[in-house]
Design a protein around this motif. Structure first.
Motif, PDB file in Angstrom:
ATOM      1  N   SER A  96      23.811 -25.516 -16.108  1.00  0.00           N
ATOM      2  CA  SER A  96      24.769 -24.636 -15.450  1.00  0.00           C
ATOM      3  C   SER A  96      25.629 -23.836 -16.427  1.00  0.00           C
ATOM      4  O   SER A  96      26.399 -22.974 -16.007  1.00  0.00           O
ATOM      5  CB  SER A  96      25.624 -25.409 -14.447  1.00  0.00           C
ATOM      6  N   SER A  97      25.501 -24.088 -17.717  1.00  0.00           N
ATOM      7  CA  SER A  97      26.274 -23.262 -18.650  1.00  0.00           C
ATOM      8  C   SER A  97      25.608 -21.907 -18.890  1.00  0.00           C
ATOM      9  O   SER A  97      26.177 -21.040 -19.554  1.00  0.00           O
ATOM     10  CB  SER A  97      26.439 -23.998 -19.986  1.00  0.00           C
ATOM     11  N   ARG A  98      24.410 -21.715 -18.360  1.00  0.00           N
ATOM     12  CA  ARG A  98      23.664 -20.488 -18.666  1.00  0.00           C
ATOM     13  C   ARG A  98      23.864 -19.406 -17.626  1.00  0.00           C
ATOM     14  O   ARG A  98      23.891 -19.691 -16.435  1.00  0.00           O
ATOM     15  CB  ARG A  98      22.169 -20.792 -18.756  1.00  0.00           C
ATOM     16  N   SER A  99      23.942 -18.183 -18.104  1.00  0.00           N
ATOM     17  CA  SER A  99      24.035 -17.044 -17.195  1.00  0.00           C
ATOM     18  C   SER A  99      22.632 -16.544 -16.893  1.00  0.00           C
ATOM     19  O   SER A  99      21.876 -16.182 -17.800  1.00  0.00           O
ATOM     20  CB  SER A  99      24.844 -15.927 -17.855  1.00  0.00           C
TER      21      SER A  99
ATOM     22  N   PHE B 146      21.878 -13.870 -15.544  1.00  0.00           N
ATOM     23  CA  PHE B 146      21.794 -12.451 -15.910  1.00  0.00           C
ATOM     24  C   PHE B 146      21.259 -12.327 -17.337  1.00  0.00           C
ATOM     25  O   PHE B 146      20.354 -11.537 -17.610  1.00  0.00           O
ATOM     26  CB  PHE B 146      23.159 -11.764 -15.795  1.00  0.00           C
ATOM     27  N   ASN B 147      21.819 -13.118 -18.238  1.00  0.00           N
ATOM     28  CA  ASN B 147      21.364 -13.057 -19.626  1.00  0.00           C
ATOM     29  C   ASN B 147      19.892 -13.438 -19.761  1.00  0.00           C
ATOM     30  O   ASN B 147      19.165 -12.869 -20.582  1.00  0.00           O
ATOM     31  CB  ASN B 147      22.202 -13.987 -20.509  1.00  0.00           C
TER      32      ASN B 147
ATOM     33  N   LYS C 128      25.478  -4.573 -13.422  1.00  0.00           N
ATOM     34  CA  LYS C 128      26.435  -5.506 -14.045  1.00  0.00           C
ATOM     35  C   LYS C 128      27.711  -4.773 -14.465  1.00  0.00           C
ATOM     36  O   LYS C 128      28.823  -5.268 -14.272  1.00  0.00           O
ATOM     37  CB  LYS C 128      25.763  -6.143 -15.275  1.00  0.00           C
TER      38      LYS C 128
ATOM     39  N   PHE D 142      19.741 -15.817  -7.679  1.00  0.00           N
ATOM     40  CA  PHE D 142      21.030 -15.790  -8.369  1.00  0.00           C
ATOM     41  C   PHE D 142      21.655 -14.397  -8.302  1.00  0.00           C
ATOM     42  O   PHE D 142      22.127 -13.862  -9.296  1.00  0.00           O
ATOM     43  CB  PHE D 142      20.859 -16.242  -9.831  1.00  0.00           C
TER      44      PHE D 142
ATOM     45  N   GLU E 216      25.119 -13.734  -9.719  1.00  0.00           N
ATOM     46  CA  GLU E 216      25.219 -13.694 -11.179  1.00  0.00           C
ATOM     47  C   GLU E 216      24.776 -12.348 -11.746  1.00  0.00           C
ATOM     48  O   GLU E 216      25.125 -11.997 -12.869  1.00  0.00           O
ATOM     49  CB  GLU E 216      24.392 -14.825 -11.801  1.00  0.00           C
TER      50      GLU E 216
ATOM     51  N   TYR F 149      28.398 -10.053 -10.685  1.00  0.00           N
ATOM     52  CA  TYR F 149      29.740 -10.316 -11.231  1.00  0.00           C
ATOM     53  C   TYR F 149      29.704 -10.849 -12.655  1.00  0.00           C
ATOM     54  O   TYR F 149      28.784 -11.496 -13.057  1.00  0.00           O
ATOM     55  CB  TYR F 149      30.480 -11.303 -10.321  1.00  0.00           C
TER      56      TYR F 149
END
Ligand code: SF4
Ligand code: FES
Lengths: 158, 394
Positions: free
Chosen positions: B305-308, B310-311, B346, B388, B391, B394
């Protein structure tokens, strides 16, 4: 005879002059010259009797066949997902800081070129990089500094 | 049934088989037809990701009429998150060579190539030594088969079989139109079997232990075992041989870090599965598995859960944009526009509804792109954007 000409002739003798030997010949030139100059591409074309534009077109397709001058050591840092997640940016900063060049540049003494690349196949040991054909994994800023200073020492300067 | 399935570790691929010489000499005493039948009854499918039945491939090539035929081992492993083929080639290369020689015997090919990705150049020397030893043995048993290592030069698309052949012919690695298929017209226009490294090793297992042994592993439509390359947010990154058909839930239970939010199955060109769908997803080829069945070339990337997300998507799209061969418009322009598009959303330069337009673009790419690369961008794109969406915005 000029050294590039004779290098290309030797390579062509070794591999053959059919079209399917073009990649090995180009790879051979890069091993010696670090990149494919316009001159060597024209020479390859002449030696293999194919249009120079074909040689150029093929060379520019492959990311390891550099057509711009690169240094003796080309550093390729993996920028794909796992390496990006596991600290590739810090590794890149450390290299830039140490060599005083930015991504895509070559050190003034022509020894190091810094590039990014896509997944190297060492994701389980990310972040990873290659220096020429050598692979380095599980990198940290400290570790890359050690690796690079070894390379620098090999060349008798720091 | 699916819920009761447990992860089963197996050890066939890396098992040290000191008797490969015996396996080779006894296998080539059988009739080609017999070996093809053996492969077909094992239901082995290609382990590179596409999943074409291996026995059928060999059969088609053996039936093709031509003076010259070739066997190619595809070692251009470039899918983000896979690193299994390299391990095979460094730990049990003789199995790959044996399998190639058997394939040559079955199909009538006298020459083989190992197309090794440029990134694995450090393997070349060792591999050439193995080949020299292997060929020496082939001569002893009167088997006429030669193997050459061909180095790639940094192009993901060359893992696509027809692009690989173009590259082998000294050209830009641009995928060809199909048909004709390589079994009819492959390298230099000759009938060619092209198999992934892992697929070849499985044929070794089948010829040594029999088709039944292989068939009994896995589940219906997804027989046998598979090597999985596990990376990302996991306490146990590495390579594991597992039976096909496991549920993603069981996989995460074994390899997750307790906080797994999503798994990317099949690398950048594969599918992202969010936590709430782990239970319904099974790993194997298309067929009657539970709920969603996920084919994969072996890449399993875990995200906590620390990962975005989007990235993650941004990184995949950049990968595709760079590795697209540029030959066809839907893929060349599509990859660029998708990347620009998600960035624009984004930043707030485009409304959230723009994502739906991008989703439609991926559908177009899926339908009109010439090869698997352009067609598969839709997989990761839609599975990430749909699961997602917040994500992305936002
Ligand atoms: S889909 Fe992409 S990679 Fe495939 S042929 Fe078209 S441009 Fe090339
Ligand atoms: S993501 Fe860097 S080696 Fe695979």
């Amino acid at each position: 005879m000029d050294p590039i000409k004779s290098l290309i002739q030797n390579l062509a003798d070794q591999y053959g002059r059919q079209r399917e030997n073009l990649l090995p010949i180009m790879q051979g030139v890069i091993e010696r010259e670090n990149f494919l100059s316009e001159y060597s591409m024209v020479e390859i074309a002449r030696e293999m009797d194919i249009p120079a534009s074909e040689v150029y077109g093929t060379a520019t397709f492959y990311s390891f066949l550099e057509t711009k001058p690169t240094g003796k050591y080309t550093i390729r840092v993996c920028k794909t997902i796992t390496c990006a997640m596991k600290g590739k940016s810090q590794v890149l900063f450390a290299i830039q800081d140490m060599l005083k060049i930015k991504l895509g540049e070559t050190t003034p003494d022509n020894r190091f070129t810094l590039l990014e690349t896509n997944c190297l196949g060492w994701c389980h040991k990310a972040p990873a990089m290659m220096i020429n054909n050598e692979v380095y994994t599980e990198l940290t800023p400290e570790k890359v500094r050690e690796i690079l200073s070894d390379y620098m020492k090999q060349n008798g300067s720091i | 049934m699916a819920n009761s399935y447990q992860l089963k570790r197996v050890d066939f691929i890396f098992r040290n088989e000191n008797d490969w010489e015996k396996v080779l000499s006894t296998t080539i005493k059988k009739k080609p037809q017999e070996l093809i039948n053996e492969l077909i009854s094992s239901e082995l499918k290609g382990r590179g990701g596409a999943g074409f039945p291996t026995g059928l491939k060999w059969k088609l090539t053996s039936e093709a009429k031509a003076e010259k035929k070739y066997v190619i081992c595809n070692a251009d492993e470039g899918e983000p998150g896979t690193f299994k083929d390299r391990e095979i080639l460094s730990k049990v290369p003789y199995k790959v060579l044996t399998a190639m020689a058997v394939c040559g015997y079955v199909t009538g090919a006298k020459e083989g190539f190992i197309y090794l990705r440029g990134e694995y150049k450090f393997l070349e020397e060792e591999l050439n030594k193995e080949i020299a030893e292997f060929e020496y043995y082939c001569k002893e048993i009167n088997l006429d088969f030669k193997i050459k290592v061909f180095m790639g030069s940094g192009a993901y698309i060359c893992g696509e079989e027809t692009a690989l052949m173009e590259s082998l012919e000294g050209k830009r690695g641009e995928p060809r139109n199909k048909p004709p298929f390589p079994t009819q017209a492959g390298f230099n226009g000759s009938p060619t079997v092209i198999n992934n490294v892992e697929t070849l090793v499985h044929t070794f297992t089948i010829f040594k232990y029999g088709a039944k042994k292989f068939y009994d592993l896995g589940v219906q439509y997804s027989r046998g075992t598979k090597l999985f390359s596990v990376s990302g947010d996991t306490p146990k990154p590495g390579i594991y041989e597992l039976e096909l058909g496991m549920s993603l839930q069981d996989f995460v239970y074994e390899f997750g870090d307790g906080d797994t939010k999503a798994v990317q199955v099949g690398g950048a060109s594969g599918f992202l599965v969010p936590r709430k769908k782990f239970k319904d997803a099974a790993i194997g080829f298309k067929g009657k598995l539970t709920g969603i069945s996920l084919p994969t070339g072996g890449s399993m990337m875990l995200f906590n859960s620390s990962r975005s997300m989007f990235n993650v998507l941004d990184n995949y799209l950049e990968f595709f944009r760079e590795e697209c061969c540029g030959q066809c418009t839907p893929c060349r322009v599509g990859c660029q526009q998708l990347l620009l598009g998600i960035k624009a959303v984004k930043r707030g330069d485009k409304p959230a509804s723009y994502l739906d337009k991008l989703l439609r673009l991926t559908e177009t790419m899926q339908l009109t792109a010439k090869c698997g690369l352009g067609q598969s961008v839709a997989n990761s794109f839609s599975s990430i954007v749909e699961n997602f969406r917040e994500e992305m915005i936002y």
